[in-house]
Motif scaffolding. Structure first.
Motif, PDB file in Angstrom:
ATOM      1  N   PRO A   1      -3.535  11.841 -10.070  1.00  0.00           N
ATOM      2  CA  PRO A   1      -2.911  10.616  -9.546  1.00  0.00           C
ATOM      3  C   PRO A   1      -1.828  10.950  -8.520  1.00  0.00           C
ATOM      4  O   PRO A   1      -1.119  11.951  -8.664  1.00  0.00           O
ATOM      5  N   CYS A   2      -1.743  10.138  -7.504  1.00  0.00           N
ATOM      6  CA  CYS A   2      -0.711  10.296  -6.477  1.00  0.00           C
ATOM      7  C   CYS A   2       0.664  10.134  -7.118  1.00  0.00           C
ATOM      8  O   CYS A   2       0.870   9.233  -7.934  1.00  0.00           O
ATOM      9  N   GLY A   3       1.597  11.016  -6.758  1.00  0.00           N
ATOM     10  CA  GLY A   3       2.920  10.998  -7.373  1.00  0.00           C
ATOM     11  C   GLY A   3       3.717   9.742  -7.086  1.00  0.00           C
ATOM     12  O   GLY A   3       4.135   9.039  -8.008  1.00  0.00           O
ATOM     13  N   PRO A   4       3.959   9.439  -5.820  1.00  0.00           N
ATOM     14  CA  PRO A   4       4.831   8.310  -5.483  1.00  0.00           C
ATOM     15  C   PRO A   4       4.386   6.977  -6.102  1.00  0.00           C
ATOM     16  O   PRO A   4       5.229   6.149  -6.432  1.00  0.00           O
ATOM     17  N   CYS A   5       3.090   6.762  -6.235  1.00  0.00           N
ATOM     18  CA  CYS A   5       2.635   5.463  -6.752  1.00  0.00           C
ATOM     19  C   CYS A   5       2.101   5.592  -8.166  1.00  0.00           C
ATOM     20  O   CYS A   5       1.666   4.599  -8.753  1.00  0.00           O
ATOM     21  N   GLY A   6       2.129   6.804  -8.733  1.00  0.00           N
ATOM     22  CA  GLY A   6       1.632   6.990 -10.097  1.00  0.00           C
ATOM     23  C   GLY A   6       0.153   6.688 -10.214  1.00  0.00           C
ATOM     24  O   GLY A   6      -0.330   6.313 -11.273  1.00  0.00           O
TER      25      GLY A   6
ATOM     26  N   ARG B   1       0.838  -1.195   0.000  1.00  0.00           N
ATOM     27  CA  ARG B   1       0.000   0.000   0.000  1.00  0.00           C
ATOM     28  C   ARG B   1       0.883   1.260   0.000  1.00  0.00           C
ATOM     29  O   ARG B   1       1.853   1.349   0.741  1.00  0.00           O
ATOM     30  N   CYS B   2       0.538   2.201  -0.882  1.00  0.00           N
ATOM     31  CA  CYS B   2       1.294   3.452  -0.946  1.00  0.00           C
ATOM     32  C   CYS B   2       0.981   4.289   0.287  1.00  0.00           C
ATOM     33  O   CYS B   2      -0.188   4.544   0.589  1.00  0.00           O
ATOM     34  N   GLU B   3       2.036   4.707   0.978  1.00  0.00           N
ATOM     35  CA  GLU B   3       1.805   5.465   2.214  1.00  0.00           C
ATOM     36  C   GLU B   3       1.362   6.897   1.918  1.00  0.00           C
ATOM     37  O   GLU B   3       0.580   7.486   2.665  1.00  0.00           O
ATOM     38  N   ALA B   4       1.863   7.453   0.804  1.00  0.00           N
ATOM     39  CA  ALA B   4       1.568   8.848   0.487  1.00  0.00           C
ATOM     40  C   ALA B   4       0.068   9.076   0.329  1.00  0.00           C
ATOM     41  O   ALA B   4      -0.460  10.106   0.741  1.00  0.00           O
ATOM     42  N   CYS B   5      -0.636   8.121  -0.271  1.00  0.00           N
ATOM     43  CA  CYS B   5      -2.061   8.327  -0.558  1.00  0.00           C
ATOM     44  C   CYS B   5      -2.920   7.329   0.203  1.00  0.00           C
ATOM     45  O   CYS B   5      -4.112   7.201  -0.059  1.00  0.00           O
ATOM     46  N   SER B   6      -2.318   6.600   1.124  1.00  0.00           N
ATOM     47  CA  SER B   6      -3.019   5.563   1.879  1.00  0.00           C
ATOM     48  C   SER B   6      -3.710   4.564   0.959  1.00  0.00           C
ATOM     49  O   SER B   6      -4.751   4.005   1.295  1.00  0.00           O
TER      50      SER B   6
END
Ligand SMILES: [Zn+2]
Ligand SMILES: [Zn+2]
Length: 378
Positions: A203-208, A150-155
């Protein structure tokens, strides 16, 4: 809704008529990336190309529809096999597009539709090689497993924090669009949002926008004594994280036990070959062997033991799983005849031979006599 004559589906995807499914998938994926409305906002042409590619893919990725299309062209796939929404095709779109744009991560979002269920993460498999000694005593090992977390930046939402996906304009958030096929009205997965009903404009950056990122997890695995090759240990929830907070899959650790130089395994029993001298076999002896448990076991060799004879050492095999008793060790004798004798040894052995014993000489004599007669020809 009236259709212009659609372009040839193979031409749309840019593949040959005999292209295998994975090539069709690849071609569609590339077009989807290029023309997706998320990447081309307010570009009507791109949207048209995207729909066209999706339509072509829907037909060519389905063996039945493709066969009909090959025989009858566009007429062949109109009004045929459209019993409604096809969950198979939907799953396929979601697999292809979901990973790219995070649509999968929107399933089960705030939409009231029960169809958009959260997706469970995939199960993973890891093959772990261990030695027979480790299998005998049990061992704890640390493994590294690459997996989607799970991407932490966007939960895990796939959207930039503070933003939410917009309802899809093409389908009005329903995830399906109605097509008219002659006199039939047919529901199809929305080509703009792949059935998600929403578009992820930020879209969230870290996870695209995928909601998940690839990471290498370091995990400790406790391997119980007695495991054998092919056994699977389940590490619950240690597979891939699910999309949009969906449950995680499991990790299966598959055990592979390396072959051993001395011991051969047969279930919980072990087999080994023990070289003994011809004198030990004749006179009897007690020989110490080291077991797989690094214990010393005494092997009692009776006088007059024969080559290949097997001596069982109870409880010197592998531990049984789930509290079963230990297996046995089967020691097979390999009688070794000395290649050279000293003068003194030779003299003594000759003396033993003169005294008789060993191979029954009378049997031998009669055999030689018979052979001689056979060669003499009577
Ligand atoms: Zn993210
Ligand atoms: Zn849509």
């Amino acid at each position: 809704m009236s259709h212009n004559q659609p372009r040839d589906y193979y031409e749309v995807l840019g593949v040959g008529r005999d292209a295998p499914l994975d090539e069709i998938k690849k071609a569609y994926r590339a077009l989807a990336v290029k023309y997706h409305p998320d990447r081309n906002p307010d570009d009507a042409e791109a949207e048209e190309r995207f729909k066209e590619a999706s339509q072509a893919y829907a037909v060519l990725s389905d063996a039945n529809q493709r066969a009909r299309y090959d025989r009858f062209g566009h007429q062949g796939v109109e009004g045929q096999g459209f019993g409604g929404f096809d969950p198979g095709a939907f799953g396929d779109f979601a697999d292809i597009l979901g990973d790219l744009f995070g649509f999968g991560d929107l399933f089960g979002g705030r939409s009231g539709s029960g169809r958009q269920a959260r997706r469970r993460g995939r199960d993973l498999q890891y093959t772990l090689r261990i030695s027979l000694e480790e299998a005998a005593r049990g061992v704890a090992r640390t493994i590294r497993v690459p997996r989607l977390e799970r991407c932490e930046a966007c939960s895990g939402s796939g959207s930039e924090p503070g933003t939410t996906p917009e309802p899809c304009g093409t389908c009005g958030g329903h995830g399906q669009v109605m097509f008219r096929r002659g006199f039939l009205s047919v529901a199809q997965t929305c080509p703009s949002c792949a059935g998600a009903g929403r578009l992820n404009r930020h879209p969230c950056g870290p996870c695209g926008g995928r909601g998940r990122v690839e990471r290498e997890a370091t995990l400790r695995v406790d391997i119980p004594a007695g495991v054998d090759s092919g056994m699977r240990l389940r590490l619950s929830g240690e597979g891939e994280d699910g999309a949009l907070g969906g449950p995680s899959g499991d990790l299966f650790v598959v055990i592979a036990v390396n072959p051993h130089e001395v011991f051969e395994r047969d279930g919980d029993d072990l087999h080994m070959v023990l070289p003994v001298s011809v004198f030990q076999a004749m006179l009897g002896a007690e020989v110490e062997v080291t077991t797989i448990h690094n214990e010393v076991a005494k092997v009692r060799i009776d006088a007059g033991s024969q080559p290949g004879e097997v001596i069982r050492v109870g409880g010197a095999g592998m531990p049984g799983l789930n509290g079963r008793r230990r297996g046995d060790l089967h020691v097979s004798l390999k009688v070794v005849v000395p290649r050279k004798l000293t003068a003194e040894q030779r003299q003594l052995v000759e003396e033993v031979a003169r005294l008789g014993g060993g191979v029954a000489p009378e049997d031998q004599r009669s055999l030689f006599e018979r052979l001689k007669r056979a060669f003499a020809g009577d």
